[in-house]
Write an enzyme that holds these catalytic residues in place. Structure first.
Site, mmCIF file in Angstrom:
data_model
loop_
_atom_site.group_PDB
_atom_site.id
_atom_site.type_symbol
_atom_site.label_atom_id
_atom_site.label_comp_id
_atom_site.label_asym_id
_atom_site.label_seq_id
_atom_site.Cartn_x
_atom_site.Cartn_y
_atom_site.Cartn_z
ATOM 1 N N TYR A 181 3.800 5.731 2.319
ATOM 2 C CA TYR A 181 5.151 5.199 2.504
ATOM 3 C C TYR A 181 5.685 4.606 1.202
ATOM 4 O O TYR A 181 6.145 3.477 1.136
ATOM 5 C CB TYR A 181 5.110 4.145 3.622
ATOM 6 C CG TYR A 181 6.423 3.504 3.980
ATOM 7 C CD1 TYR A 181 7.588 4.255 4.117
ATOM 8 C CD2 TYR A 181 6.497 2.142 4.197
ATOM 9 C CE1 TYR A 181 8.780 3.654 4.449
ATOM 10 C CE2 TYR A 181 7.689 1.520 4.540
ATOM 11 C CZ TYR A 181 8.838 2.286 4.655
ATOM 12 O OH TYR A 181 10.031 1.680 4.990
ATOM 13 N N ASP A 218 -6.312 -2.022 -4.453
ATOM 14 C CA ASP A 218 -4.960 -1.599 -4.082
ATOM 15 C C ASP A 218 -4.323 -2.735 -3.294
ATOM 16 O O ASP A 218 -4.733 -3.040 -2.167
ATOM 17 C CB ASP A 218 -5.010 -0.317 -3.241
ATOM 18 C CG ASP A 218 -3.625 0.227 -2.906
ATOM 19 O OD1 ASP A 218 -2.634 -0.276 -3.469
ATOM 20 O OD2 ASP A 218 -3.531 1.154 -2.080
ATOM 21 N N CYS A 221 -2.270 -1.992 0.647
ATOM 22 C CA CYS A 221 -2.819 -0.622 0.642
ATOM 23 C C CYS A 221 -2.220 0.285 1.694
ATOM 24 O O CYS A 221 -2.601 1.455 1.784
ATOM 25 C CB CYS A 221 -4.341 -0.685 0.815
ATOM 26 S SG CYS A 221 -4.875 -1.340 2.423
ATOM 27 N N GLY A 224 -3.902 3.354 3.806
ATOM 28 C CA GLY A 224 -5.146 3.735 3.151
ATOM 29 C C GLY A 224 -5.107 5.007 2.340
ATOM 30 O O GLY A 224 -6.158 5.490 1.898
ATOM 31 N N THR A 242 -4.174 -5.548 3.091
ATOM 32 C CA THR A 242 -2.866 -5.449 3.732
ATOM 33 C C THR A 242 -2.703 -6.623 4.687
ATOM 34 O O THR A 242 -3.694 -7.198 5.147
ATOM 35 C CB THR A 242 -2.715 -4.124 4.505
ATOM 36 O OG1 THR A 242 -1.432 -4.089 5.150
ATOM 37 C CG2 THR A 242 -3.796 -3.959 5.568
ATOM 38 N N LEU A 243 -1.457 -6.964 4.978
ATOM 39 C CA LEU A 243 -1.156 -7.998 5.967
ATOM 40 C C LEU A 243 -0.705 -7.400 7.289
ATOM 41 O O LEU A 243 -0.428 -8.128 8.239
ATOM 42 C CB LEU A 243 -0.073 -8.939 5.431
ATOM 43 C CG LEU A 243 -0.487 -9.874 4.299
ATOM 44 C CD1 LEU A 243 0.718 -10.642 3.769
ATOM 45 C CD2 LEU A 243 -1.565 -10.834 4.758
ATOM 46 N N SER A 244 -0.613 -6.080 7.343
ATOM 47 C CA SER A 244 -0.150 -5.398 8.550
ATOM 48 C C SER A 244 -1.340 -5.036 9.433
ATOM 49 O O SER A 244 -2.226 -4.281 9.018
ATOM 50 C CB SER A 244 0.625 -4.133 8.177
ATOM 51 O OG SER A 244 0.753 -3.272 9.295
ATOM 52 N N GLN A 247 -1.386 -1.219 10.061
ATOM 53 C CA GLN A 247 -1.901 -0.460 8.923
ATOM 54 C C GLN A 247 -3.411 -0.651 8.780
ATOM 55 O O GLN A 247 -4.143 0.306 8.499
ATOM 56 C CB GLN A 247 -1.203 -0.921 7.638
ATOM 57 C CG GLN A 247 0.244 -0.486 7.536
ATOM 58 C CD GLN A 247 0.865 -0.893 6.210
ATOM 59 O OE1 GLN A 247 0.427 -1.853 5.567
ATOM 60 N NE2 GLN A 247 1.887 -0.181 5.792
ATOM 61 N N CYS A 413 19.061 4.196 1.389
ATOM 62 C CA CYS A 413 18.149 4.191 0.239
ATOM 63 C C CYS A 413 18.247 5.485 -0.541
ATOM 64 O O CYS A 413 18.277 5.488 -1.779
ATOM 65 C CB CYS A 413 16.713 3.974 0.713
ATOM 66 S SG CYS A 413 16.362 2.296 1.270
#
Length: 450
Positions: A181, A218, A221, A224, A242-244, A247, A413
């Site tokens: 992403y 990373d 990340c 992954g 990661t904080l997700s 994920q 975007c």
């Protein structure tokens, strides 16, 4: 006994909608666009004489006009589109933008009959606006705190999870099979999104000069993709944070599925809490945008603390063009402020000079900076097209409102990168020490001829 409605009154529904049609038709005669406006009665008013009959801006409820008149701000439009009171028929925002092209609307207001516009819109100003509809439904924007200094902390977990923990299935509807992403890299120009993301992962590993056994971090990340690629193809010992939660669950399962447990580790952890660890290479790919500009000094200082002397750091981040001074730069345009509130709470974009200045202040030597703006424009365009094609499945996952907001976000975007109002840079730096940098004298190996 109630009086009979006066058909001559401009406030009656028939006269009200007729006056609005005339106003739109007059506007269309000056625009001459291959588009139309479809009103809530089903009637389409072409914006010119050459409408193809496909693309139309739908105003599905008169309260939409009322709310825009009372509060003509970007968040109002976001809420109306999320609720479906205003919608795009026949295509995404990209299709509408492509149809409009480079047509300029400057000076258009001077050509409109102001009195006719006033008479047409006045009845809507005093109509039922349902202004509290978004609040009644819980709203679509992030409601928590978004600002804090790096050292003081901030609930970054909540901010990150608002964006990333929608649904892994939702993201899979528009991302490549590896769930990458961030900006893809199109070496041939016509690569598929899967090919372009593989090319991006490979370019990152080559810029990091990864070697078998390298300890790599990373930061942010994602699902992954990079850590697994670095371990599989370069023999690195990769660690991702990661904080997700979504994920993390996906990445841990992927590492196990690929049999990489001896080379790849994933943590659900804020990278600021990492200590007592040292890495040969560190990558931050599309994570810097989430930290906030007041936190950049602490951010680069922490990366320096985690990197060995002359270790390589690759900084991959979206940036805005610099203004005449920092104060002007920090002023947020309404559309960007709305994007932050509805999509990416806590996010801020630096300018490339601000990033590299901060890196140098915190002990890095800058070696290369490369702009990938047009690559990201192409990436976001593909993501928009894929999500639009899968919008029914997306609505089943996250609801119609979120799907509409995300289609606006991705298309916006794409247009921003294509038009150059934002850029994205990859910067390669090393932790500064005396003596040779350890990098090759040229970058010919990164861009082989042919």
């Amino acid at each position: 006994m109630a009086p009979e409605p006066n058909p001559a009154s401009p406030a009656t529904p028939d006269r009200r909608i007729a006056a609005l049609r005339r106003l739109i038709a007059d506007l269309g005669s000056k625009l001459e666009l291959d588009l139309a406006v479809r009103l809530w009665d089903g009637h389409a008013v072409p914006l010119g004489s050459r409408w193809s009959g496909d693309l139309a801006l739908a105003i599905n409820d008169p309260s939409a006009i009322t709310r825009l008149l009372r509060k003509p701000k970007t968040p109002t439009l976001f809420d109306l589109m999320a609720e479906g009171k205003i919608d795009l028929e026949g295509g995404s925002l990209l299709a509408f933008s492509d149809r409009i092209g480079n047509r300029r609307t400057r000076g258009l207001l001077k050509q409109i009959d102001k009195f006719a516009a006033f008479r047409a819109l006045l009845p809507f100003l005093f109509g039922p606006g349902e202004a509290n509809q978004a609040k009644k439904s819980g709203g679509h924007a992030y409601a928590g705190a978004q600002t804090a200094r790096f050292e003081e902390g901030r609930d970054d977990t909540a901010l990150i999870q608002f964006h990333y923990d929608l649904s892994n299935e939702f993201y899979s509807l528009f991302l490549d099979p590896e769930m990458v992403y961030t900006c893809a890299y199109f070496p041939n120009g016509n690569d598929t999104i899967a090919e372009a993301q593989q090319a991006k992962l490979d370019m990152i590993c080559r810029k990091l000069r990864l070697q078998p056994g390298d300890r790599m971090l990373d930061i942010g990340c994602g699902w992954g993709g990079l850590v697994c690629h670095a371990a599989q193809h370069y023999g690195a010992k990769a660690h991702g944070v990661t904080l997700s939660q979504a994920q993390y669950d996906f990445a841990v399962a992927k590492v196990k599925r690929l049999g990489l447990e001896d080379r790849v580790t994933i943590e659900l952890r804020d990278f600021r809490s990492l200590e007592g660890m040292e890495f040969d290479k560190i990558a931050s790919i599309g994570m810097y945008e989430a930290i906030g500009l007041d936190n950049r000094e602490g951010y680069f200082r922490q990366i320096r603390n985690l990197l060995r002397p002359r270790g390589i750091y690759l900084h991959h981040a979206i940036a805005r063009p610099m203004k005449k001074n920092e104060r002007e730069f920090r002023k947020k345009r309404p559309e960007f402020a709305a994007l932050v509130n509805y999509i990416f709470p806590g996010g801020e974009l630096d300018h490339i000079g601000g990033s590299t200045d901060s890196m140098e202040r915190n002990g890095f030597e800058i070696h290369d900076t490369e702009n990938w703006r047009e690559h990201y424009g192409r990436t976001c365009r593909i993501w928009t097209e894929r999500l639009y094609a899968n919008r029914k499945a997306a609505e089943a996952e996250v609801g119609a409102a979120k799907t509409r907001i995300w289609l606006l976000y991705l298309a916006g975007c794409a247009l921003a990168f294509e038009r150059g109002t934002v850029c994205i840079f990859q910067t390669v730096a090393t932790k500064r020490t005396r003596g040779p940098s350890g990098l090759p004298l040229t970058r010919a190996d990164l861009y082989p001829a042919g």
